[in-house]
Design a protein around this motif. Structure first.
Motif, PDB file in Angstrom:
ATOM      1  N   PHE A 185      45.478  37.562  46.355  1.00 20.52           N
ATOM      2  CA  PHE A 185      45.226  37.893  44.959  1.00 20.52           C
ATOM      3  C   PHE A 185      44.813  39.356  44.806  1.00 20.52           C
ATOM      4  O   PHE A 185      44.204  39.933  45.711  1.00 20.52           O
ATOM      5  CB  PHE A 185      44.147  36.972  44.369  1.00 20.52           C
ATOM      6  CG  PHE A 185      42.810  37.051  45.054  1.00 20.52           C
ATOM      7  CD1 PHE A 185      42.572  36.376  46.242  1.00 20.52           C
ATOM      8  CD2 PHE A 185      41.782  37.798  44.504  1.00 20.52           C
ATOM      9  CE1 PHE A 185      41.338  36.445  46.864  1.00 20.52           C
ATOM     10  CE2 PHE A 185      40.540  37.873  45.117  1.00 20.52           C
ATOM     11  CZ  PHE A 185      40.319  37.191  46.300  1.00 20.52           C
ATOM     12  N   PRO A 186      45.131  39.947  43.659  1.00 22.95           N
ATOM     13  CA  PRO A 186      44.644  41.292  43.362  1.00 22.95           C
ATOM     14  C   PRO A 186      43.240  41.199  42.768  1.00 22.95           C
ATOM     15  O   PRO A 186      42.882  40.181  42.166  1.00 22.95           O
ATOM     16  CB  PRO A 186      45.642  41.803  42.322  1.00 22.95           C
ATOM     17  CG  PRO A 186      46.030  40.563  41.578  1.00 22.95           C
ATOM     18  CD  PRO A 186      46.004  39.435  42.581  1.00 22.95           C
ATOM     19  N   LEU A 187      42.471  42.277  42.917  1.00 20.96           N
ATOM     20  CA  LEU A 187      41.114  42.248  42.368  1.00 20.96           C
ATOM     21  C   LEU A 187      41.108  42.457  40.863  1.00 20.96           C
ATOM     22  O   LEU A 187      40.098  42.222  40.207  1.00 20.96           O
ATOM     23  CB  LEU A 187      40.242  43.288  43.062  1.00 20.96           C
ATOM     24  CG  LEU A 187      39.804  42.897  44.473  1.00 20.96           C
ATOM     25  CD1 LEU A 187      39.014  44.024  45.120  1.00 20.96           C
ATOM     26  CD2 LEU A 187      38.980  41.614  44.460  1.00 20.96           C
ATOM     27  N   SER A 188      42.219  42.912  40.306  1.00 18.67           N
ATOM     28  CA  SER A 188      42.365  42.928  38.855  1.00 18.67           C
ATOM     29  C   SER A 188      43.843  42.858  38.518  1.00 18.67           C
ATOM     30  O   SER A 188      44.698  43.191  39.346  1.00 18.67           O
ATOM     31  CB  SER A 188      41.729  44.178  38.243  1.00 18.67           C
ATOM     32  OG  SER A 188      42.444  45.322  38.645  1.00 18.67           O
ATOM     33  N   GLY A 189      44.170  42.392  37.322  1.00 17.66           N
ATOM     34  CA  GLY A 189      45.555  42.331  36.890  1.00 17.66           C
ATOM     35  C   GLY A 189      46.349  41.231  37.578  1.00 17.66           C
ATOM     36  O   GLY A 189      45.794  40.294  38.150  1.00 17.66           O
TER      37      GLY A 189
END
Lengths: 204, 74
Positions: A185-189
């Protein structure tokens, strides 16, 4: 049952044998051999493809039952674009749930133009690479995820931030435990791309 | 669009769904932690830059040239 004894197998119109048998019984193949319609059995060697998953504009990708007793070590290749500049991160999984304990010890080496920085952190996940919004790519070797040992990850990432920057990271999940899956997973978006998982064969 | 894609590699089953309540809470905690980590890193970098500027100034006062200072400071 009868046995055909010969040393060469060759089509009448072919210029040379397609299969040559030596005295030890070993076969040497030449030319193109089409096994596309065949079922090939036997222990596969080297890298063995396990799964390819594509995804589009998601916040998280989870693979369950991807780590098994079939392989000890795995290769994960990810290529992705992102909706925002953000690190790409992983958590190990078991029985369909992320392991979010603060057990991920990560050492990072980040190169960004002429700037080089390093950091060691302990947290509830581990960053594999920085990432830009254009095409990013990384490879991660995952050691011992399924065996009840400490799991190690060695990752090298090519970020599209400023066209090309790089991140090398190693992770220790410092609790000896068996995992059968992983979440990326990305930390945002959100992220869009492909994850491929391969198993390293230990040989026959 | 769904928040999560979940694949069972053994069966090939693919589920696209939103975060559960627990996952949403973890997501928010992850984002908050990432923001704080960036704030901490930026503060540390600002401290480092200020210390370097101070060191360069003191070395220059001792008579070192810019090139000489570059050999002393990494």
């Amino acid at each position: 049952m009868s046995t055909l004894k010969t040393t060469n197998l060759q089509h009448p119109s072919a210029a040379s044998p397609a299969i040559v048998l030596d005295a030890d019984g070993d076969a040497t193949y030449s030319g193109v051999h089409d096994f596309s319609a065949a079922t090939v059995t036997g222990a596969p060697q080297g890298l063995v493809h396990i799964n390819t998953t594509t995804f589009s504009a998601v916040s998280s990708v989870s693979l369950n039952d991807v780590f098994t007793s079939d392989y000890e070590n795995y290769l994960m290749l990810i290529k992705w674009t992102a909706s925002a500049i953000s690190d790409i991160t992983v958590r190990m999984r078991v029985s369909g749930s992320d392991n979010s304990a603060s057990s991920y010890v990560r050492q990072r080496l980040l190169a960004y133009a002429t700037s080089v920085s390093a950091a060691r952190t302990t947290g509830t996940s581990s960053t594999l690479s920085n990432a830009g919004t254009a095409l990013n790519s990384l490879r991660a070797d995952i050691f011992n995820p399924f065996t009840s040992e400490v799991t190690g990850i060695v990752a090298a990432g090519k970020s599209s931030e400023s066209t090309a920057s790089m991140n090398h990271s190693v992770t220790t999940h410092d609790v000896a435990s068996s995992f059968d899956g992983i979440t990326v997973f990305p930390l945002s978006g959100t992220i869009t791309g492909t994850i491929r998982i391969y198993g390293y064969s230990n040989g026959a | 669009m769904a928040d999560v894609i979940e694949i069972n590699v053994a069966t090939g089953k693919r589920i696209e769904r939103d975060f559960t309540r627990e996952e949403q809470a973890q997501r928010e905690a992850d984002i908050a932690a990432a923001i704080q980590a960036q704030v901490d890193a930026d503060a540390a970098e600002a401290d480092r830059v200020a210390l370097r500027a101070s060191a360069e100034s003191k070395l220059a006062a001792l008579g070192l040239t810019v090139d000489e200072i570059a050999t002393v400071l990494p």
